[in-house]
Design a protein around this motif. Structure first.
Motif, PDB file in Angstrom:
ATOM      1  N   THR A 226       0.837  -1.194   0.000  1.00 34.09           N
ATOM      2  CA  THR A 226       0.000   0.000   0.000  1.00 34.09           C
ATOM      3  C   THR A 226       0.871   1.243   0.000  1.00 34.09           C
ATOM      4  N   TYR A 227       0.653   2.067  -1.004  1.00 32.74           N
ATOM      5  CA  TYR A 227       1.426   3.308  -1.099  1.00 32.74           C
ATOM      6  C   TYR A 227       0.851   4.326  -0.130  1.00 32.74           C
ATOM      7  N   ASP A 228       1.715   4.896   0.738  1.00 29.31           N
ATOM      8  CA  ASP A 228       1.252   5.810   1.778  1.00 29.31           C
ATOM      9  C   ASP A 228       1.572   7.268   1.464  1.00 29.31           C
ATOM     10  N   GLY A 229       1.993   7.548   0.242  1.00 31.98           N
ATOM     11  CA  GLY A 229       2.313   8.916  -0.123  1.00 31.98           C
ATOM     12  C   GLY A 229       3.722   9.333   0.218  1.00 31.98           C
ATOM     13  N   GLY A 230       4.529   8.406   0.696  1.00 22.67           N
ATOM     14  CA  GLY A 230       5.914   8.722   1.034  1.00 22.67           C
ATOM     15  C   GLY A 230       6.807   8.672  -0.192  1.00 22.67           C
ATOM     16  N   ARG A 231       7.941   8.008  -0.029  1.00 23.92           N
ATOM     17  CA  ARG A 231       8.864   7.904  -1.161  1.00 23.92           C
ATOM     18  C   ARG A 231       8.167   7.232  -2.343  1.00 23.92           C
ATOM     19  N   PRO A 232       8.273   7.802  -3.546  1.00 22.23           N
ATOM     20  CA  PRO A 232       7.578   7.231  -4.706  1.00 22.23           C
ATOM     21  C   PRO A 232       7.990   5.791  -4.979  1.00 22.23           C
ATOM     22  N   MET A 233       7.073   5.070  -5.591  1.00 24.30           N
ATOM     23  CA  MET A 233       7.261   3.649  -5.883  1.00 24.30           C
ATOM     24  C   MET A 233       8.150   3.415  -7.102  1.00 24.30           C
ATOM     25  N   LEU A 234       8.689   2.206  -7.179  1.00 20.74           N
ATOM     26  CA  LEU A 234       9.292   1.683  -8.390  1.00 20.74           C
ATOM     27  C   LEU A 234       8.193   0.988  -9.184  1.00 20.74           C
ATOM     28  N   ALA A 235       8.108   1.263 -10.478  1.00 16.79           N
ATOM     29  CA  ALA A 235       7.163   0.578 -11.360  1.00 16.79           C
ATOM     30  C   ALA A 235       7.920  -0.390 -12.259  1.00 16.79           C
ATOM     31  N   VAL A 236       7.296  -1.531 -12.525  1.00 20.37           N
ATOM     32  CA  VAL A 236       7.854  -2.545 -13.425  1.00 20.37           C
ATOM     33  C   VAL A 236       6.857  -2.720 -14.555  1.00 20.37           C
ATOM     34  N   ARG A 237       7.287  -2.461 -15.778  1.00 16.32           N
ATOM     35  CA  ARG A 237       6.366  -2.381 -16.919  1.00 16.32           C
ATOM     36  C   ARG A 237       6.499  -3.559 -17.876  1.00 16.32           C
ATOM     37  N   ALA A 238       5.348  -4.009 -18.379  1.00 13.80           N
ATOM     38  CA  ALA A 238       5.282  -4.996 -19.461  1.00 13.80           C
ATOM     39  C   ALA A 238       4.337  -4.485 -20.530  1.00 13.80           C
ATOM     40  N   ASP A 239       4.500  -4.968 -21.762  1.00 12.93           N
ATOM     41  CA  ASP A 239       3.569  -4.648 -22.847  1.00 12.93           C
ATOM     42  C   ASP A 239       2.874  -5.937 -23.279  1.00 12.93           C
ATOM     43  N   LEU A 240       1.637  -5.830 -23.740  1.00 10.60           N
ATOM     44  CA  LEU A 240       0.780  -6.998 -23.904  1.00 10.60           C
ATOM     45  C   LEU A 240       0.553  -7.449 -25.335  1.00 10.60           C
ATOM     46  N   ASP A 241       0.689  -6.560 -26.316  1.00 11.85           N
ATOM     47  CA  ASP A 241       0.151  -6.832 -27.651  1.00 11.85           C
ATOM     48  C   ASP A 241       1.077  -7.662 -28.520  1.00 11.85           C
ATOM     49  N   ALA A 242       0.453  -8.311 -29.507  1.00 15.89           N
ATOM     50  CA  ALA A 242       1.156  -9.128 -30.486  1.00 15.89           C
ATOM     51  C   ALA A 242       1.222  -8.392 -31.820  1.00 15.89           C
ATOM     52  N   LEU A 243       1.715  -9.087 -32.837  1.00 12.63           N
ATOM     53  CA  LEU A 243       1.911  -8.495 -34.157  1.00 12.63           C
ATOM     54  C   LEU A 243       0.985  -9.143 -35.196  1.00 12.63           C
ATOM     55  N   PRO A 244       0.621  -8.395 -36.245  1.00 10.42           N
ATOM     56  CA  PRO A 244      -0.244  -8.945 -37.299  1.00 10.42           C
ATOM     57  C   PRO A 244       0.535  -9.725 -38.351  1.00 10.42           C
ATOM     58  N   ILE A 245       1.234 -10.782 -37.909  1.00  7.97           N
ATOM     59  CA  ILE A 245       1.982 -11.634 -38.833  1.00  7.97           C
ATOM     60  C   ILE A 245       1.711 -13.090 -38.460  1.00  7.97           C
ATOM     61  N   PRO A 246       1.866 -14.016 -39.412  1.00  7.41           N
ATOM     62  CA  PRO A 246       1.632 -15.431 -39.090  1.00  7.41           C
ATOM     63  C   PRO A 246       2.770 -16.020 -38.266  1.00  7.41           C
ATOM     64  N   ASP A 247       2.431 -16.979 -37.428  1.00  8.95           N
ATOM     65  CA  ASP A 247       3.415 -17.708 -36.635  1.00  8.95           C
ATOM     66  C   ASP A 247       3.967 -18.840 -37.504  1.00  8.95           C
ATOM     67  N   ALA A 248       5.261 -18.796 -37.788  1.00  9.21           N
ATOM     68  CA  ALA A 248       5.869 -19.763 -38.701  1.00  9.21           C
ATOM     69  C   ALA A 248       6.531 -20.932 -37.983  1.00  9.21           C
ATOM     70  N   LYS A 249       6.421 -20.992 -36.663  1.00 12.49           N
ATOM     71  CA  LYS A 249       7.093 -22.052 -35.908  1.00 12.49           C
ATOM     72  C   LYS A 249       6.270 -23.342 -35.916  1.00 12.49           C
ATOM     73  N   THR A 250       6.956 -24.460 -35.697  1.00  6.02           N
ATOM     74  CA  THR A 250       6.285 -25.738 -35.481  1.00  6.02           C
ATOM     75  C   THR A 250       6.539 -26.164 -34.043  1.00  6.02           C
ATOM     76  N   VAL A 251       5.705 -25.666 -33.143  1.00  8.98           N
ATOM     77  CA  VAL A 251       5.818 -25.968 -31.717  1.00  8.98           C
ATOM     78  C   VAL A 251       4.421 -26.205 -31.172  1.00  8.98           C
ATOM     79  N   ALA A 252       4.342 -26.837 -30.013  1.00  8.04           N
ATOM     80  CA  ALA A 252       3.037 -27.150 -29.431  1.00  8.04           C
ATOM     81  C   ALA A 252       2.260 -25.899 -29.054  1.00  8.04           C
TER      82      ALA A 252
END
Length: 401
Positions: A72-98
């Protein structure tokens, strides 16, 4: 503070059970890729897993992406944020994997499924530590949609307030040129700015037998294609790396007809932040001058993309120390600046941060699996590396011993 490598010196390592769960989670995302601002299934899966861990994730206003605070952030020292991105690309998957993509012409060919999985994993590890009273300061998880959509979902996330209470931000990006178990790091610019350029040229048209009586739009388009980059090279410091590269030129339909309309489109890339800010005016001026010389009417649509990612020295050193604490000094290698764009840069317009290149190549594998290629895949040992990098960075940032 300096630490010797090894799990005994710093808590927050990944259990075997959670490692296996995260690999399965990543493969599920890989099988169900979603494009930018359409990541509803991905968002729901993250929300459900975080809630199962007793956390309270908040979905972003657009319905995709979310943030989740560990502690819980209490307004003290600012937090560290850890970022991820979610989206994929409009291309076909060329791999042969499960775990090959089940969606036609959609693929996680940039590693965002890995980014998402590792931030989730770090959050689950840190949440357990917080319940045990071993997390000195709150940490924010940020799962952002639409990184691949100019000007990037990060800008919308910032507008939604995801940086409120945040003082620093970190992230990784998969790098198929770096071995799994390592990261690449640098201080200063690590990616390029990337904008989109669209030019239309118009004239009266005419017969190719009489080009002197009309505007030769094909020649005008050709000269713009060659001369605009040349002109810019003499108006911008060469160290800025400003470059224009064309992806499309279209004009005319018949060999003996001078067309009335021509189009060019391409990208503008730049390594330097001040030069990027000046680029639209410089490009407009260069296009207008060359078009006027050939009596063509020009219209320029300059679409802002993203500025360069410029790693803050202190935050880059935080990542270096965290990786060294986990895996030793040999696990961090210097990396060059890429000409690729990354919308992580929008966060750095507001708070200091740094991005590391996450090694995903199997050591000794001679293949080069390039980003944005249909056969892109990763050595899944990189998941542990990134999770433990993030947890170490959070603990060091919080001053944990």
């Amino acid at each position: 503070m300096s630490r010797e490598p090894g799990s005994a010196t710093l808590p927050g390592t990944l259990s075997s059970a959670l490692r296996d769960e995260l690999i399965a989670f990543r493969r599920d995302l890989h099988m169900h890729p979603e494009l930018g601002n359409q990541e509803f299934r991905t968002t729901a899966a993250l929300k459900a897993r975080l809630e199962a861990a007793g956390l309270a994730p908040r979905v972003l206003p657009g319905g995709t992406g979310l943030i989740c605070d560990i502690g819980t952030y209490d307004g003290g020292r600012p937090m560290l944020a850890v970022r991820a991105d979610l989206d994929a690309l409009p291309i076909p998957d060329a791999k042969t994997v499960a775990y090959r993509s089940t969606v036609p012409n959609r693929a996680h060919a940039c590693g965002h499924d890995v980014h998402t999985t590792t931030v989730l994993g770090a959050g689950l590890v840190l949440a357990e530590m917080e319940r045990e009273g071993r997390l000195p300061r709150p940490v924010r998880l940020l799962f952002q949609p639409a990184e691949e959509v100019l000007p990037g979902g990060a800008a919308d996330a910032v507008a939604a307030g995801v940086l409120d209470g945040v003082g620093r931000i970190i992230a990784v990006h998969c790098d198929p040129k770096v071995d799994a178990g390592k990261i690449g790091l640098r201080t200063g610019p690590i990616t390029s700015a990337c904008d989109r350029l669209e030019i239309t040229l118009d004239g009266p048209g005419g017969h190719t037998a009489r080009p002197h009586l009309t505007t030769d739009l094909v020649t005008a388009a050709a000269r713009i294609a060659t001369d605009v980059p040349a002109v810019l090279a003499r108006r911008v410091d060469a160290r800025s790396g400003l470059s224009v590269t064309w992806g499309r030129i279209e004009a005319g339909h018949a060999p003996n007809v001078i067309p009335q309309h021509a189009e060019l489109s391409g990208t503008v890339r730049c390594l330097d932040l001040p030069a990027w800010r000046d680029a639209p005016d410089l490009v407009h001026a260069a296009v207008d001058e060359i078009a006027t010389l050939h009596r063509a009417k020009s219209t320029v649509n300059y679409v802002r993309g993203v500025p360069p990612v410029v790693n803050d020295h202190m935050v880059a050193e935080l990542l270096r120390e965290a990786m060294t604490a986990r895996c030793g000094v040999d696990s961090v290698e210097d990396t060059e600046q890429s000409l690729g764009g990354e919308d992580f840069s929008w966060y750095l317009e507001h708070v200091p941060g740094a991005m590391a290149r996450l090694g995903v190549r199997t050591p000794g594998d001679p293949r080069v699996r390039d980003l944005h290629a249909g056969d892109f895949d990763v050595d899944e040992r990189c998941i542990r590396t990134a999770v433990e990098l993030f947890t170490a960075a959070a603990l060091i940032d919080a001053g944990a011993s």
